[in-house]
Design a protein around this motif. Structure first.
Motif, short mmCIF file in Angstrom:
data_model
loop_
_atom_site.label_atom_id
_atom_site.label_comp_id
_atom_site.label_asym_id
_atom_site.label_seq_id
_atom_site.Cartn_x
_atom_site.Cartn_y
_atom_site.Cartn_z
N GLN A 129 49.22 6.81 61.11
CA GLN A 129 49.34 7.42 59.78
C GLN A 129 49.73 6.37 58.75
O GLN A 129 49.20 6.35 57.63
N LYS A 130 50.66 5.48 59.13
CA LYS A 130 51.14 4.47 58.20
C LYS A 130 50.18 3.28 58.11
O LYS A 130 50.03 2.66 57.05
N PHE A 131 49.54 2.96 59.23
CA PHE A 131 48.60 1.83 59.27
C PHE A 131 47.28 2.31 59.89
O PHE A 131 47.04 2.12 61.09
N PRO A 132 46.42 2.94 59.08
CA PRO A 132 45.18 3.52 59.61
C PRO A 132 44.27 2.51 60.30
O PRO A 132 43.50 2.87 61.19
N GLN A 133 44.36 1.22 59.92
CA GLN A 133 43.50 0.19 60.52
C GLN A 133 44.22 -0.60 61.61
O GLN A 133 43.80 -1.70 61.98
N ASP A 134 45.31 -0.04 62.12
CA ASP A 134 46.11 -0.73 63.13
C ASP A 134 45.29 -1.15 64.36
O ASP A 134 44.51 -0.39 64.89
N GLN A 135 45.49 -2.40 64.77
CA GLN A 135 44.88 -2.93 65.99
C GLN A 135 45.91 -3.53 66.93
O GLN A 135 45.56 -4.10 67.97
N ASN B 225 48.78 -4.78 60.08
CA ASN B 225 48.45 -4.75 58.66
C ASN B 225 47.25 -5.67 58.44
O ASN B 225 47.30 -6.85 58.80
N PRO B 226 46.16 -5.18 57.84
CA PRO B 226 44.98 -6.02 57.61
C PRO B 226 45.27 -7.30 56.84
O PRO B 226 44.54 -8.28 56.98
N ALA B 227 46.35 -7.29 56.06
CA ALA B 227 46.70 -8.49 55.29
C ALA B 227 47.09 -9.65 56.20
O ALA B 227 47.07 -10.81 55.78
N ASN B 228 47.43 -9.36 57.46
CA ASN B 228 47.83 -10.40 58.40
C ASN B 228 46.69 -10.85 59.32
O ASN B 228 46.92 -11.59 60.28
N LYS B 229 45.49 -10.43 59.03
CA LYS B 229 44.36 -10.78 59.89
C LYS B 229 43.88 -12.20 59.60
O LYS B 229 43.78 -12.61 58.45
N GLY B 230 43.62 -12.95 60.66
CA GLY B 230 43.13 -14.31 60.49
C GLY B 230 42.64 -14.87 61.80
O GLY B 230 43.12 -14.48 62.87
N PRO B 231 41.69 -15.80 61.77
CA PRO B 231 41.15 -16.39 63.01
C PRO B 231 42.15 -17.37 63.63
O PRO B 231 42.82 -18.13 62.94
N LEU B 232 42.25 -17.30 64.95
CA LEU B 232 43.15 -18.19 65.69
C LEU B 232 42.41 -18.73 66.90
O LEU B 232 41.70 -17.98 67.59
N LEU B 233 42.56 -20.02 67.16
CA LEU B 233 41.90 -20.64 68.31
C LEU B 233 42.64 -20.29 69.59
O LEU B 233 43.87 -20.39 69.67
N ALA B 234 41.90 -19.86 70.60
CA ALA B 234 42.50 -19.44 71.86
C ALA B 234 43.34 -20.54 72.49
O ALA B 234 44.41 -20.29 73.05
N GLU B 235 42.87 -21.78 72.40
CA GLU B 235 43.60 -22.89 73.02
C GLU B 235 44.92 -23.19 72.33
O GLU B 235 45.77 -23.91 72.87
#
Length: 229
Positions: free
Chosen positions: A180-186, A118-128
């Motif tokens: 279909q439910k989440f067209p922008q799914d990653q 869900n695009p609403a859950n997108k956010g930057p996260l540090l790899a470390e």
């Protein structure tokens, strides 16, 4: 005469003790509990390092509750109706029991990922900060606000049915349903043991302080999980 009075006094004292039968002597009961209660009434200063420790305790308690409920819920829904039925339940932060515990801890919980469903859950996260899954990020953002973060690691085989490799772990029909439910799914292409994102909690100082007090005084009971089966 003086010796006679002394003897009379001694005899009266002995008679008095003899008159008290063992069943008439009241002993102090539950002295251990009374001692604990007395210790709980003692005012104790909470140091900054204690609040940081309590932030970790609170974060672990809330996210472990959410993760456990998620596994149980998805297992139930997948068995009942496959991915089509389970897909809408992958939101543990919205579960009633999780929301209730967050209220007790005065916390706001969310899940973030750089590859969200869900695009609403997108956010930057540090790899470390994503490896390993035992890693915790604990910070005091202000006098009144604390921050907690820990990785979300795909460690359950069931999760591959929605987040694994399309065509291998995810059937073509289920993948079409997801798109279909989440067209922008990653959120596919993950493997077991891989970090998918992170839990992030914002906690208010009164909730953190109260949790430290309850834990250290052994008054906190782990949140009871509802029976789902």
């Amino acid at each position: 005469m003086k010796n006679l009075l002394c003897r009379i006094t001694l005899l009266a004292s002995v008679a008095g003790f003899a008159a008290c039968r063992p069943d008439q002597v009241e002993h102090l009961k539950d002295s251990k509990r009374i001692g604990i209660e007395a210790d709980n009434w003692e005012v104790k200063r909470i140091m900054p390092k204690d609040l940081l420790k309590a932030t970790r305790w609170a974060g672990d308690s809330l996210t472990a509750t959410a993760d456990t409920l998620l596994r149980r819920t998805l297992a139930r829904e997948l068995a009942a109706g496959g991915v089509a039925r389970a897909l809408s339940f992958c939101k543990p932060e919205t579960y009633r029991a999780v929301d209730s515990l967050a209220g007790v801890l005065k916390a706001t919980a969310r899940r973030l990922s750089e590859r969200p469903r869900n695009p609403a859950n997108k956010g930057p996260l540090l790899a470390e900060q994503m490896q390993p899954d035992t890693l915790r990020t604990i910070q005091r953002l202000s006098q009144e606000v604390f921050f907690y973060q820990r990785p979300i690691v795909l460690n359950n085989q069931l999760c591959l049915r929605c987040h694994g490799e399309a065509g291998k772990d995810i059937s073509a029909a289920d993948y079409a349903l997801i798109k279909q439910k989440f067209p922008q799914d990653q959120a596919t292409g993950y493997r077991l043991g891989q970090a998918m994102g992170a839990w992030q909690l914002s906690l208010q100082r009164p909730g953190v302080a109260e949790f430290w007090t309850m834990k250290t005084r052994k008054k906190w009971k782990e949140h009871k999980l509802p029976k789902l089966f």
